[in-house]
Design an enzyme around this catalytic site. Structure first.
Site, PDB file in Angstrom:
ATOM      1  N   LYS A 123       0.827  -1.207   0.000  1.00 44.85           N
ATOM      2  CA  LYS A 123       0.000   0.000   0.000  1.00 44.85           C
ATOM      3  C   LYS A 123       0.864   1.262   0.000  1.00 44.85           C
ATOM      4  O   LYS A 123       0.644   2.176  -0.796  1.00 44.85           O
ATOM      5  CB  LYS A 123      -0.892   0.015   1.256  1.00 44.85           C
ATOM      6  CG  LYS A 123      -1.560   1.347   1.521  1.00 44.85           C
ATOM      7  CD  LYS A 123      -2.428   1.319   2.767  1.00 44.85           C
ATOM      8  CE  LYS A 123      -1.727   1.517   4.076  1.00 44.85           C
ATOM      9  NZ  LYS A 123      -1.378   2.897   4.440  1.00 44.85           N
ATOM     10  N   ASN A 124       1.859   1.293   0.913  1.00 43.76           N
ATOM     11  CA  ASN A 124       2.617   2.535   1.084  1.00 43.76           C
ATOM     12  C   ASN A 124       3.650   2.768  -0.017  1.00 43.76           C
ATOM     13  O   ASN A 124       4.278   3.821  -0.053  1.00 43.76           O
ATOM     14  CB  ASN A 124       3.263   2.574   2.471  1.00 43.76           C
ATOM     15  CG  ASN A 124       2.204   2.780   3.550  1.00 43.76           C
ATOM     16  OD1 ASN A 124       1.048   3.108   3.237  1.00 43.76           O
ATOM     17  ND2 ASN A 124       2.569   2.583   4.798  1.00 43.76           N
ATOM     18  N   CYS A 136      -5.613  13.608  13.141  1.00 40.08           N
ATOM     19  CA  CYS A 136      -5.966  12.284  12.623  1.00 40.08           C
ATOM     20  C   CYS A 136      -5.857  11.320  13.777  1.00 40.08           C
ATOM     21  O   CYS A 136      -5.298  11.660  14.816  1.00 40.08           O
ATOM     22  CB  CYS A 136      -5.100  11.906  11.437  1.00 40.08           C
ATOM     23  SG  CYS A 136      -3.653  10.952  11.839  1.00 40.08           S
ATOM     24  N   ARG A 194      -8.586  -0.544   4.632  1.00 46.17           N
ATOM     25  CA  ARG A 194      -7.675   0.461   4.063  1.00 46.17           C
ATOM     26  C   ARG A 194      -6.341  -0.163   3.695  1.00 46.17           C
ATOM     27  O   ARG A 194      -5.634   0.371   2.843  1.00 46.17           O
ATOM     28  CB  ARG A 194      -7.424   1.583   5.079  1.00 46.17           C
ATOM     29  CG  ARG A 194      -8.643   2.375   5.410  1.00 46.17           C
ATOM     30  CD  ARG A 194      -8.300   3.494   6.335  1.00 46.17           C
ATOM     31  NE  ARG A 194      -7.307   4.364   5.706  1.00 46.17           N
ATOM     32  CZ  ARG A 194      -6.830   5.462   6.254  1.00 46.17           C
ATOM     33  NH1 ARG A 194      -7.225   5.820   7.444  1.00 46.17           N
ATOM     34  NH2 ARG A 194      -5.945   6.191   5.634  1.00 46.17           N
ATOM     35  N   ASP A 218       4.405   0.638  12.097  1.00 46.37           N
ATOM     36  CA  ASP A 218       3.233  -0.042  11.526  1.00 46.37           C
ATOM     37  C   ASP A 218       3.104  -1.501  11.982  1.00 46.37           C
ATOM     38  O   ASP A 218       2.135  -2.173  11.619  1.00 46.37           O
ATOM     39  CB  ASP A 218       3.271   0.029   9.991  1.00 46.37           C
ATOM     40  CG  ASP A 218       3.025   1.434   9.477  1.00 46.37           C
ATOM     41  OD1 ASP A 218       2.548   2.284  10.257  1.00 46.37           O
ATOM     42  OD2 ASP A 218       3.316   1.691   8.287  1.00 46.37           O
ATOM     43  N   ARG A 268       0.584  14.676  13.085  1.00 45.68           N
ATOM     44  CA  ARG A 268       1.153  14.477  11.757  1.00 45.68           C
ATOM     45  C   ARG A 268       1.146  15.728  10.883  1.00 45.68           C
ATOM     46  O   ARG A 268       0.480  15.784   9.858  1.00 45.68           O
ATOM     47  CB  ARG A 268       0.410  13.334  11.058  1.00 45.68           C
ATOM     48  CG  ARG A 268       0.501  12.041  11.824  1.00 45.68           C
ATOM     49  CD  ARG A 268      -0.342  10.972  11.249  1.00 45.68           C
ATOM     50  NE  ARG A 268       0.352  10.209  10.236  1.00 45.68           N
ATOM     51  CZ  ARG A 268      -0.205   9.242   9.540  1.00 45.68           C
ATOM     52  NH1 ARG A 268      -1.461   8.956   9.737  1.00 45.68           N
ATOM     53  NH2 ARG A 268       0.469   8.592   8.640  1.00 45.68           N
TER      54      ARG A 268
HETATM   55  N1  EPU Z   1       6.159  14.800  10.797  1.00 44.66           N
HETATM   56  C1  EPU Z   1       6.358  16.133  11.072  1.00 44.66           C
HETATM   57  N2  EPU Z   1       6.408  17.025  10.030  1.00 44.66           N
HETATM   58  C2  EPU Z   1       6.270  16.621   8.722  1.00 44.66           C
HETATM   59  C3  EPU Z   1       6.067  15.248   8.455  1.00 44.66           C
HETATM   60  C4  EPU Z   1       6.013  14.353   9.516  1.00 44.66           C
HETATM   61  O1  EPU Z   1       6.480  16.526  12.229  1.00 44.66           O
HETATM   62  O2  EPU Z   1       6.316  17.478   7.823  1.00 44.66           O
HETATM   63  C5  EPU Z   1       6.098  13.838  11.908  1.00 44.66           C
HETATM   64  C6  EPU Z   1       4.771  13.124  12.028  1.00 44.66           C
HETATM   65  O3  EPU Z   1       3.873  13.879  12.794  1.00 44.66           O
HETATM   66  C7  EPU Z   1       5.148  11.815  12.676  1.00 44.66           C
HETATM   67  C8  EPU Z   1       6.566  11.536  12.138  1.00 44.66           C
HETATM   68  O4  EPU Z   1       7.018  12.802  11.647  1.00 44.66           O
HETATM   69  O5  EPU Z   1       5.214  11.968  14.055  1.00 44.66           O
HETATM   70  C9  EPU Z   1       6.675  10.521  11.025  1.00 44.66           C
HETATM   71  O6  EPU Z   1       5.737  10.792  10.018  1.00 44.66           O
HETATM   72  P1  EPU Z   1       5.929  10.416   8.492  1.00 44.66           P
HETATM   73  O7  EPU Z   1       5.822  11.663   7.707  1.00 44.66           O
HETATM   74  O8  EPU Z   1       7.149   9.562   8.295  1.00 44.66           O
HETATM   75  O9  EPU Z   1       4.635   9.537   8.253  1.00 44.66           O
HETATM   76  P2  EPU Z   1       3.799   9.514   6.924  1.00 44.66           P
HETATM   77  O10 EPU Z   1       4.725   9.706   5.783  1.00 44.66           O
HETATM   78  O11 EPU Z   1       2.613  10.378   7.067  1.00 44.66           O
HETATM   79  C10 EPU Z   1       4.096   6.972   6.384  1.00 44.66           C
HETATM   80  C11 EPU Z   1       3.169   5.810   6.193  1.00 44.66           C
HETATM   81  C12 EPU Z   1       2.571   5.431   7.543  1.00 44.66           C
HETATM   82  C13 EPU Z   1       3.717   5.055   8.484  1.00 44.66           C
HETATM   83  C14 EPU Z   1       4.708   6.227   8.600  1.00 44.66           C
HETATM   84  C15 EPU Z   1       5.923   5.932   9.436  1.00 44.66           C
HETATM   85  C16 EPU Z   1       2.417   6.143   3.935  1.00 44.66           C
HETATM   86  C17 EPU Z   1       1.312   6.489   3.012  1.00 44.66           C
HETATM   87  N3  EPU Z   1       2.131   6.175   5.248  1.00 44.66           N
HETATM   88  O12 EPU Z   1       3.294   8.023   6.910  1.00 44.66           O
HETATM   89  O13 EPU Z   1       1.750   4.300   7.329  1.00 44.66           O
HETATM   90  O14 EPU Z   1       3.213   4.756   9.753  1.00 44.66           O
HETATM   91  O15 EPU Z   1       5.152   6.613   7.272  1.00 44.66           O
HETATM   92  O16 EPU Z   1       6.602   4.827   8.927  1.00 44.66           O
HETATM   93  O17 EPU Z   1       3.515   5.818   3.495  1.00 44.66           O
HETATM   94  C18 EPU Z   1      -0.009   2.771   7.810  1.00 44.66           C
HETATM   95  O18 EPU Z   1       0.252   2.182   6.756  1.00 44.66           O
HETATM   96  O19 EPU Z   1      -0.794   2.307   8.667  1.00 44.66           O
HETATM   97  C19 EPU Z   1       0.607   4.077   8.077  1.00 44.66           C
HETATM   98  C20 EPU Z   1       0.124   4.925   8.982  1.00 44.66           C
END
Ligand code: EPU
Length: 417
Positions: A22-23, A117, A397, A305, A122
């Site tokens: 998915k990711n 969320c 999802r 995850d 996030r």
């Molecule tokens: N964060 C910030 N600022 C930013 C971006 C992120 O502070 O600009 C913080 C977030 O609040 C969080 C941390 O950094 O505390 C990590 O967030 P990240 O951006 O890495 O998460 P994401 O990219 O939104 C992806 C996966 C998630 C997975 C996380 C961590 C996708 C579509 N989603 O999310 O997947 O948990 O990386 O590995 O790739 C899931 O599949 O259930 C899922 C939530």
């Protein structure tokens, strides 16, 4: 609203074919925005989040077609609405992945602010900081971020923290920028490298994806390509934990063992016997699992995850485990529900202390997010008697045909309306 009914206690045995990740699929779908030629993607899992993303892209003017084997072809020769509206961003945070490619291709993107969320705040400040470093201008009004740039310019960007979709957004934006971009403190997740593979197949020049420094030499245009999405490492891990927690044995096929070293190490520590080949993993159990301390961190460390699923395993393990969540600030919502099944868990800040109990008992529980719902399904598979998991749409999802896959392994599970 659909529910899952599970009669626990059966050890899971047999073979499971792993679906596409998915990711990895979600950013790869948005990469189609970067070219006016068709991008043909195979291995796209049939999931709610994928459907949401396809709806979002179609709404922007992308032509979307699907063949009988679920290959997806996307053509963005005309983007009429470079906008991700509130209704879609609210249901799926990954909608923010259109920000980078839209800015690069159209010179403009308007994306609803994600807001709160279920698993934490996030924010997207790092996505924005990177785009601004490339020369984009940002305004925020009526709950929307609007980013504008005539043509993005290569820049040196050091991320303040490791963000997966943030890295992906900036890599896509940089692919069409003028000059070279260097992203430091980049996310090293295999899904980032998979997106880079797709971008390079489209004519981009991305190096170093999978390491913490990614270099992108911008090109004037990208072309169409065919690309196969990598296997889902979290789905793989979830079935392995399901077998370990029920005292069973499984063989996962069509997977990539090297993408889940930290998870396999933990399962070995739990006492499971694991073997791997090029694209398969087998797991056999030997008695009750040992308790496992777990601390989540960016790849290649233990993935957030998989935290909820290991909490379910620890709930019936021998001994006491400490589970520490360092990525998201509110990712323990499954704890209250696992306790309803009889688990002994106390939360102290970002650490949960799990004392293994001899058994869980079935109950009605409510899913709150995708991985929390996976841990409740595992709880139901372990528990004595019947468990009903409510709000199963969270599970849809991210897990393709989960009842079918679990039934084939001998689980007594069915969907009820
Ligand atoms: N964060 C910030 N600022 C930013 C971006 C992120 O502070 O600009 C913080 C977030 O609040 C969080 C941390 O950094 O505390 C990590 O967030 P990240 O951006 O890495 O998460 P994401 O990219 O939104 C992806 C996966 C998630 C997975 C996380 C961590 C996708 C579509 N989603 O999310 O997947 O948990 O990386 O590995 O790739 C899931 O599949 O259930 C899922 C939530």
């Amino acid at each position: 609203m659909d529910k899952l009914w599970i009669e626990g206690g059966a050890p899971l045995r047999g073979e499971v074919a792993v679906s596409g990740a998915k990711n990895a699929a979600l950013p790869i779908l948005t990469a189609a925005l970067l070219t006016d030629e068709p991008l043909a993607i195979t291995g796209v899992p049939h999931l709610r989040d994928v459907t949401t993303m396809l709806n979002l892209l179609a709404q922007m003017g992308m032509a979307v077609s699907m063949d009988e084997r679920l290959g997806v072809e996307l053509t963005a020769n005309r983007i009429t609405e470079p906008v991700a509206p509130y209704d879609l961003v609210r249901t799926m945070r990954a909608s923010v992945l259109v920000l980078g490619p839209l800015t690069a291709r159209c010179g403009e993107a308007r994306v609803s602010l994600p807001g709160g969320c279920a698993i934490g705040l996030r924010p997207v400040d790092q996505h924005i900081k990177g785009l601004q470093a490339m020369g984009a201008e940002l305004t925020i009004d009526h709950g929307y971020i609007t980013v504008r740039a005539k043509r993005l310019k290569g820049a040196r960007i050091c991320m303040d923290l490791v963000t997966v979709t943030g890295t992906e957004n900036l890599m896509m934006a940089a692919a069409l920028a003028q000059g070279t971009t260097v992203i430091e403190n980049a996310a090293r997740e295999p899904e980032v490298a998979d997106l880079a593979g797709c971008l390079n197949a489209m004519g981009a020049r991305v190096r170093g994806a999978g390491s913490d420094t990614i270099t992108v030499e911008g090109v004037d245009r990208l072309h169409g390509a065919r690309y196969q999405v990598m296997p889902d490492r979290i789905e793989t891990g979830t079935y392995l934990v399901a077998a370990a927690a029920t005292g069973g044995s499984v063989r996962l096929t069509g997977t990539r063992p090297e993408s889940l070293d930290a998870v396999l190490d933990k399962l070995r520590e739990a006492g499971a016997h694991i073997e791997t080949g090029a694209d398969w993993i087998t797991l056999e159990t030997n008695g009750a699992p040992n308790a496992l301390n777990v601390r989540t961190a960016p790849y290649p460390a233990f993935p957030t995850d998989m935290q909820a699923q290991f909490m379910a395993l620890n709930s019936i393990a021998r001994g006491t485990a400490r589970v520490t969540e360092t990525i998201f600030e509110n990712r323990f919502m499954h704890v209250q529900e696992l306790k309803r099944l009889g688990a002994d868990i106390e939360v102290d800040g970002n650490t949960a202390v799990v004392k293994g109990v001899s058994h869980l008992d079935g109950a009605t529980v409510m899913a709150t997010d995708l991985r929390a719902s996976a841990s409740l399904v595992l709880g139901g598979l372990i528990a004595r008697g019947a468990t009903t998991v409510d709000r199963v749409y969270h599970l849809d999802r991210g897990y393709e045909r989960i009842e079918e896959k679990l039934s084939r392994l001998g689980a007594r599970i069915k969907r009820i309306h």
